[in-house]
Motif scaffolding. Structure first.
Motif: not given
Length: 303
Positions: A83, A107-109
Motif C-alpha cells: 500500500d 492506493d486502495g484498489e
C-alpha cells in the motif's frame, strides 16, 4: 534525522502495464525498449501478475514460442503488492519473504506506482541489504568470551560507560562486541553545532523546531552516529575507520541517553573487519542501523 518514511515518498509513480493477452514477444520488446526490468499485468485495472526479465529468460530456457505465449502464460502470479502508505520497512519484509525485487504500489484498489529494492537503498541501505542477504550462521563458534577493559583509552567522563566482550584482550575476533553509552546533552548539541558548522535551526531553535514534523529540538544525526565511533575506539588496537554505512531510523531528543553497539561479523583480512553498528535510545528504540569497516593497527609505543 529521518522520520518514518512511507512508500509514497520513495516509489516511482510511472509504471508500465500490459493486459494478460499481450504476446510474450511484445512484452520482451517493451522491457528492452523502455529499459525496465518488469511489467505489471493488469486485468480490468487490477494487477494480476508481473512479467520480469527473469520470466523472459525462463521462457527461452523452456524453448517456448514467444510469439504464441502470452503474458498470462509466463507471468508470476499473484503479484505481491504494497500500500502507498505502508512503511518502507514492511516493503523490505516482503522483498525478503517473497524473494522479489519489485512491488506494485496500491492506493486502495488503484495501481499508483512501483517500488524496487534500488529505490529503498537510497533511504535505508541496511534494509536493502537485508532484503537479499541470508542470516549469518554463528553456530560452531567457540571460545571463552569475557568482558575486557581498555587501559589505553584516555579522556573518560563520568557520564560515559562502555563494555567490551571478546575472547582476547589484544586481538579482534569474529563475534566481539563493544558498547558505548552517553547522554546527548544540550552542551553536546551546541558544541557539535559550533565544531561542525551544522547550525540547522531544528537542533538549536526551540520555536522553529516546534513547527517541524518533530515538534521539538532533536540532536544532530551525525552526533548520534559519533557514539558508534566511540564504541569502535574500545576495540583492541588502534582503530582506523575505513567506511560507515548509516541509516537513520528515528530522532533522538536532547537529553536522551543512547547506546551504540558494534559487533564484528566478518574478518576481511589484513587486519580489516566488518561490523554491524546500531544505536538505541534508553527506552530501547533503535535510531541508527548500519555497518562499518575498520582497520586495527598496532597501538604505538609512546613510552
Amino acid at each position: 534525522m529521518l522520520a518514518p518514511v512511507t512508500i509514497r515518498e520513495v516509489m516511482n509513480s510511472t509504471v508500465e502495464t500490459i493486459p494478460p493477452e499481450t504476446p510474450a514477444i511484445e512484452a520482451a520488446a517493451l522491457l528492452y525498449t523502455e529499459g525496465i526490468g518488469s511489467l505489471v499485468v493488469v486485468r480490468d485495472g487490477t494487477p494480476v501478475g508481473m512479467v520480469t526479465e527473469s520470466d523472459m529468460v525462463r521462457l527461452l530456457a523452456q524453448e517456448r514460442d514467444a510469439e504464441e505465449v502470452t503474458a498470462a502464460d509466463c507471468m508470476s502470479a499473484p503479484p505481491i503488492t504494497i500500500d502507498v502508505d505502508d512503511s518502507i520497512a514492511l516493503a523490505v519484509e516482503r522483498f525478503r519473504d517473497h524473494t522479489v525485487k519489485k512491488l506494485p504500489v496500491m492506493d486502495g484498489e488503484e495501481l499508483v506506482g512501483i517500488v524496487t529494492t534500488t529505490d529503498l537503498s537510497y533511504y535505508l541501505p541496511h534494509l536493502a541489504r537485508k532484503a537479499t542477504e541470508r542470516p549469518t550462521d554463528r553456530e560452531g563458534q567457540t571460545g571463552d568470551r569475557h568482558r575486557r577493559t581498555r587501559v589505553d583509552t584516555a579522556y573518560e567522563n563520568d557520564d560515559w560507560s562502555f563494555e567490551s566482550i571478546g575472547e582476547r584482550d589484544d586481538h579482534i575476533d569474529l563475534g566481539d562486541v563493544v558498547k558505548f553509552s552517553k547522554t546527548l546533552s544540550e552542551t553536546d548539541v551546541e558544541a557539535f553545532a559550533e565544531a561542525s558548522g551544522d547550525t540547522n535551526r531544528l537542533h538549536l531553535d526551540a520555536e522553529y523546531a516546534s513547527g517541524t514534523r518533530f515538534e521539538h529540538r532533536i540532536a544532530h544525526g551525525t552526533l548520534v552516529v559519533g557514539t558508534v565511533s566511540a564504541a569502535l575506539a574500545r576495540l583492541p588496537g588502534l582503530i582506523v575507520y575505513l567506511s560507515q554505512d548509516v541509516s537513520y531510523l528515528g530522532p533522538v531528543d536532547i537529553g536522551d541517553r543512547v547506546t551504540a553497539v558494534c559487533e564484528v561479523v566478518e574478518e576481511l583480512g589484513n587486519d580489516r573487519y566488518r561490523l554491524t553498528t546500531t544505536v538505541t535510545r534508553e527506552d530501547g528504540t533503535q535510531v541508527i542501523d548500519g555497518e562499518a569497516v575498520v582497520l586495527a593497527d598496532d597501538i604505538p609505543d609512546t613510552a
